[in-house]
Design an enzyme around this catalytic site. Sequence first.
Site, PDB file in Angstrom:
ATOM      1  N   HIS A  58      -1.369   1.242  -4.584  1.00  0.00           N
ATOM      2  CA  HIS A  58      -1.767   2.643  -4.401  1.00  0.00           C
ATOM      3  C   HIS A  58      -0.897   3.622  -5.190  1.00  0.00           C
ATOM      4  O   HIS A  58      -0.891   4.815  -4.904  1.00  0.00           O
ATOM      5  CB  HIS A  58      -1.756   3.010  -2.912  1.00  0.00           C
ATOM      6  CG  HIS A  58      -2.851   2.359  -2.136  1.00  0.00           C
ATOM      7  ND1 HIS A  58      -2.857   2.280  -0.762  1.00  0.00           N
ATOM      8  CD2 HIS A  58      -3.994   1.749  -2.548  1.00  0.00           C
ATOM      9  CE1 HIS A  58      -3.944   1.646  -0.362  1.00  0.00           C
ATOM     10  NE2 HIS A  58      -4.648   1.316  -1.425  1.00  0.00           N
ATOM     11  N   GLN A 112       0.832  -1.204   0.000  1.00  0.00           N
ATOM     12  CA  GLN A 112       0.000   0.000   0.000  1.00  0.00           C
ATOM     13  C   GLN A 112       0.869   1.257   0.000  1.00  0.00           C
ATOM     14  O   GLN A 112       0.354   2.363  -0.155  1.00  0.00           O
ATOM     15  CB  GLN A 112      -0.903   0.009   1.233  1.00  0.00           C
ATOM     16  CG  GLN A 112      -1.896  -1.130   1.299  1.00  0.00           C
ATOM     17  CD  GLN A 112      -2.602  -1.181   2.636  1.00  0.00           C
ATOM     18  OE1 GLN A 112      -2.082  -1.728   3.608  1.00  0.00           O
ATOM     19  NE2 GLN A 112      -3.786  -0.608   2.716  1.00  0.00           N
ATOM     20  N   ASN A 113       2.170   1.069   0.181  1.00  0.00           N
ATOM     21  CA  ASN A 113       3.085   2.204   0.279  1.00  0.00           C
ATOM     22  C   ASN A 113       3.443   2.742  -1.101  1.00  0.00           C
ATOM     23  O   ASN A 113       3.466   1.998  -2.088  1.00  0.00           O
ATOM     24  CB  ASN A 113       4.353   1.795   1.019  1.00  0.00           C
ATOM     25  CG  ASN A 113       4.058   1.336   2.433  1.00  0.00           C
ATOM     26  OD1 ASN A 113       3.038   1.710   3.015  1.00  0.00           O
ATOM     27  ND2 ASN A 113       4.927   0.512   2.989  1.00  0.00           N
TER      28      ASN A 113
END
Length: 230
Positions: A106, A88-89
Site C-alpha cells: 500500500h 499493508q502498513n
Amino acid sequence: MSKIVILTGAGISAESGIETFRAEDGLWAQHRVEDVATPEGFMRDPELVVNFYNARRAQAAEVSPNAAHKALAQLEAEYDGEVVVITQNVDDLHERGGTQTLYHMHGHLKGALCASCGHRWPAPMVMQAGDTCPSCKAPAARPDIVWFGEMPYDMERLFDHLAQADIFAAIGTSGNVYPAAGFVAEARSNGAHTIEFNLEESAVGNQFAEHRTGPASQTVRKWVDELLGK
C-alpha cells in the site's frame, strides 16, 4: 526448503502507538476516507490530503518497533527456510525492526510520487501541496500511498510468493480490505497451512486453519520461538 509468507496489517503497529485505520479517536476519525485516501479527494483538496499524511509521517517517526516486528526480523534471520513479509502498513517499523525481505503493497509514508509522470523519490518530512516533481517539474507531487480505487504494488510478485508458501500467516489484519483479504484463500488453495494472529477473529477468520488470539507482541513472539525451536 520451506517458505513462510506473512501478511501484516494495522494491528501489528498498534502496540507501537500507530493508530489503526478504524481507531475511534485517531487521525482517521477526524476525516472521511473519501477525503484523504482516494485520488478524487486529492484532486478536490490536495492541501488537506498532503497535511493529513504529513501528520501521519510525523506520528510514525515518534514510535519504535515492538516485539512483534523484532520477532519477525529474527525469524527471517534465523529460520532454516525463506521468510517473506508483505505489509499493508505504510510506516517503516518493519524496516527499523530489522526485516529485509519486505513488500509495502500500500505504499510508504517516506515516499513521494508524481501524479503526472509516475516518478518516485524520498518524501520530505513536510510535503506541500503543489510540490514539483524532480523529474518532469510538474506541480503534481503526492504521497506514495495506494489509495482506495488504486492497484496495490507488486501484486504479480506477491501472488507468486503466496503460490509457493508452506505457511501463510496474517497478523493484525481486519480482513475487510481486498485484495489482501483474499490472500488466505490463495495460499490455502496452494496447500499452505494458514494461521491468523489477531485480537479477535477477522472478517475472513473462518478461512484460517489456526487462530492465535491476543496482542501481537506476545502471540507472534511465542510463535517465532516455536518455529526456531527455542
